[in-house]
Motif scaffolding. Structure first.
Motif, PDB file in Angstrom:
ATOM      1  N   GLU A   1     -35.509  -1.051 -53.851  1.00 41.79           N
ATOM      2  CA  GLU A   1     -35.058  -1.109 -52.471  1.00 41.79           C
ATOM      3  C   GLU A   1     -33.673  -0.479 -52.356  1.00 41.79           C
ATOM      4  OE1 GLU A   1     -33.691  -4.954 -50.676  1.00 41.79           O
ATOM      5  OE2 GLU A   1     -35.631  -4.748 -49.674  1.00 41.79           O
ATOM      6  N   SER A   2     -33.429   0.266 -51.300  1.00 41.85           N
ATOM      7  CA  SER A   2     -32.105   0.833 -51.051  1.00 41.85           C
ATOM      8  C   SER A   2     -31.104  -0.296 -50.847  1.00 41.85           C
ATOM      9  CB  SER A   2     -32.125   1.723 -49.811  1.00 41.85           C
ATOM     10  OG  SER A   2     -32.970   2.818 -50.007  1.00 41.85           O
ATOM     11  N   THR A   3     -29.837  -0.028 -51.192  1.00 42.38           N
ATOM     12  CA  THR A   3     -28.838  -1.090 -51.132  1.00 42.38           C
ATOM     13  C   THR A   3     -28.153  -1.223 -49.778  1.00 42.38           C
ATOM     14  OG1 THR A   3     -27.221   0.428 -52.064  1.00 42.38           O
ATOM     15  CG2 THR A   3     -28.362  -1.044 -53.595  1.00 42.38           C
ATOM     16  N   SER A   4     -28.206  -0.201 -48.941  1.00 40.98           N
ATOM     17  CA  SER A   4     -27.551  -0.311 -47.627  1.00 40.98           C
ATOM     18  C   SER A   4     -28.540   0.031 -46.515  1.00 40.98           C
ATOM     19  CB  SER A   4     -26.345   0.631 -47.551  1.00 40.98           C
ATOM     20  OG  SER A   4     -26.764   1.968 -47.398  1.00 40.98           O
ATOM     21  N   LYS A   5     -28.238  -0.402 -45.312  1.00 39.40           N
ATOM     22  CA  LYS A   5     -29.098  -0.112 -44.159  1.00 39.40           C
ATOM     23  C   LYS A   5     -29.150   1.385 -43.880  1.00 39.40           C
ATOM     24  CE  LYS A   5     -28.775  -4.588 -41.896  1.00 39.40           C
ATOM     25  NZ  LYS A   5     -30.057  -5.075 -42.304  1.00 39.40           N
ATOM     26  N   LEU A   6     -28.034   2.086 -44.078  1.00 37.60           N
ATOM     27  CA  LEU A   6     -28.015   3.532 -43.869  1.00 37.60           C
ATOM     28  C   LEU A   6     -28.949   4.225 -44.860  1.00 37.60           C
ATOM     29  CD1 LEU A   6     -26.937   6.054 -42.461  1.00 37.60           C
ATOM     30  CD2 LEU A   6     -25.047   6.052 -44.099  1.00 37.60           C
ATOM     31  N   GLN A   7     -28.896   3.819 -46.136  1.00 34.50           N
ATOM     32  CA  GLN A   7     -29.793   4.395 -47.140  1.00 34.50           C
ATOM     33  C   GLN A   7     -31.246   4.086 -46.812  1.00 34.50           C
ATOM     34  OE1 GLN A   7     -28.218   2.629 -50.710  1.00 34.50           O
ATOM     35  NE2 GLN A   7     -27.259   4.551 -51.347  1.00 34.50           N
TER      36      GLN A   7
ATOM     37  N   PHE B   1     -32.571   3.562 -43.808  1.00 36.05           N
ATOM     38  CA  PHE B   1     -32.989   4.385 -42.681  1.00 36.05           C
ATOM     39  C   PHE B   1     -33.168   5.836 -43.108  1.00 36.05           C
ATOM     40  CE2 PHE B   1     -31.958   7.270 -39.180  1.00 36.05           C
ATOM     41  CZ  PHE B   1     -32.997   6.951 -38.318  1.00 36.05           C
ATOM     42  N   THR B   2     -32.219   6.371 -43.869  1.00 38.90           N
ATOM     43  CA  THR B   2     -32.296   7.766 -44.317  1.00 38.90           C
ATOM     44  C   THR B   2     -33.528   7.991 -45.177  1.00 38.90           C
ATOM     45  OG1 THR B   2     -29.886   7.896 -44.288  1.00 38.90           O
ATOM     46  CG2 THR B   2     -31.044   9.604 -45.497  1.00 38.90           C
ATOM     47  N   SER B   3     -33.811   7.070 -46.100  1.00 36.62           N
ATOM     48  CA  SER B   3     -34.985   7.257 -46.953  1.00 36.62           C
ATOM     49  C   SER B   3     -36.271   7.163 -46.147  1.00 36.62           C
ATOM     50  CB  SER B   3     -34.984   6.249 -48.104  1.00 36.62           C
ATOM     51  OG  SER B   3     -35.153   4.940 -47.633  1.00 36.62           O
ATOM     52  N   TRP B   4     -36.320   6.265 -45.157  1.00 35.66           N
ATOM     53  CA  TRP B   4     -37.510   6.169 -44.304  1.00 35.66           C
ATOM     54  C   TRP B   4     -37.659   7.439 -43.474  1.00 35.66           C
ATOM     55  CZ3 TRP B   4     -38.004   6.362 -38.980  1.00 35.66           C
ATOM     56  CH2 TRP B   4     -39.286   6.088 -38.482  1.00 35.66           C
ATOM     57  N   PHE B   5     -36.565   7.913 -42.876  1.00 38.39           N
ATOM     58  CA  PHE B   5     -36.595   9.083 -42.005  1.00 38.39           C
ATOM     59  C   PHE B   5     -36.978  10.352 -42.783  1.00 38.39           C
ATOM     60  CE2 PHE B   5     -34.499  12.626 -39.764  1.00 38.39           C
ATOM     61  CZ  PHE B   5     -35.141  12.506 -38.542  1.00 38.39           C
ATOM     62  N   MET B   6     -36.456  10.494 -43.998  1.00 37.73           N
ATOM     63  CA  MET B   6     -36.742  11.681 -44.814  1.00 37.73           C
ATOM     64  C   MET B   6     -38.086  11.572 -45.550  1.00 37.73           C
ATOM     65  SD  MET B   6     -34.121  13.585 -44.248  1.00 37.73           S
ATOM     66  CE  MET B   6     -34.061  14.802 -45.517  1.00 37.73           C
ATOM     67  N   GLY B   7     -38.671  10.389 -45.535  1.00 35.14           N
ATOM     68  CA  GLY B   7     -39.947  10.215 -46.230  1.00 35.14           C
ATOM     69  C   GLY B   7     -39.789  10.127 -47.738  1.00 35.14           C
TER      70      GLY B   7
END
Length: 187
Positions: free
Chosen positions: A125-131, A133-139
């Motif tokens: 799991e990503s450690t921050s909310k920004l990470q 969101f970015t990982s979800w958005f970039m796929g």
């Protein structure tokens, strides 16, 4: 009697990755690889493999069934570093990209005979909310570059993972969500 090098023993692993429960996902495939100590060496069979893509069954349990065969033989001079099998399950996300749906590992059984193992699966799991969101958005969801790290304890102290915790399931007596079933059989 010949006096020579150290004696060795053989470990024959024969079985299959049977099925999995991933209630939220469909069209998944499985990869496996073995992790073992430095005194171990494969002598026959495949160290890694990849299954076919499977869809959920139409029964009440909605299992993903692979029945994916595993057959390998190891030799070693001592039991330290006993082999483990690492399983990775992948499937499409909403954008059609293959993303990891779960990692798990289990030691090869120590005694001969038929053994069935149910392996809880987890995802990094990503450690921050920004990470996140970015990982979800970039796929591109977080995943290990080498899945063998799942079977090793070194370097994982700061790791953040999301365990797939079994949920209560009405009347279905199926294995818990996000688990994979592996069977070892004698030859």
């Amino acid at each position: 009697m010949a006096a020579g090098g150290p004696s060795v023993f053989l470990l024959m692993v024969n079985g299959q990755v049977e099925s999995a429960q991933f209630p939220e996902f469909d069209n998944l495939y499985c990869k496996y690889c073995f992790v073992y100590g430095q005194d171990w060496a494969p002598t026959a069979g495949l160290e890694e493999g990849i299954s076919q893509i499977t869809s959920k069954s139409r029964d009440a349990c909605h299992a993903l069934v692979w029945n994916f065969p595993i057959d390998i033989t190891f030799k070693s001079t001592n039991p330290f570093g006993w082999p483990q099998i690492v399983l990775s399950v992948y499937g499409p996300d909403v954008f059609g990209n293959d993303v990891v749906r779960g990692y798990g590992a289990v030691h090869v059984p120590f005694s001969p005979g038929r053994h069935k193992r149910t392996i809880p699966m987890f995802v990094p799991e990503s450690t921050s909310k920004l990470q996140k969101f970015t990982s979800w958005f970039m796929g591109r969801r977080p995943e290990y570059t080498d899945p063998k790290v799942v079977a090793q304890g070194e370097g994982r102290e700061e790791e953040n993972t999301e365990a797939e915790i079994p949920k209560a399931a009405g009347v279905c007596l199926c294995p818990s969500p996000a688990q994979l079933t592996l069977t070892f059989c004698p030859q």
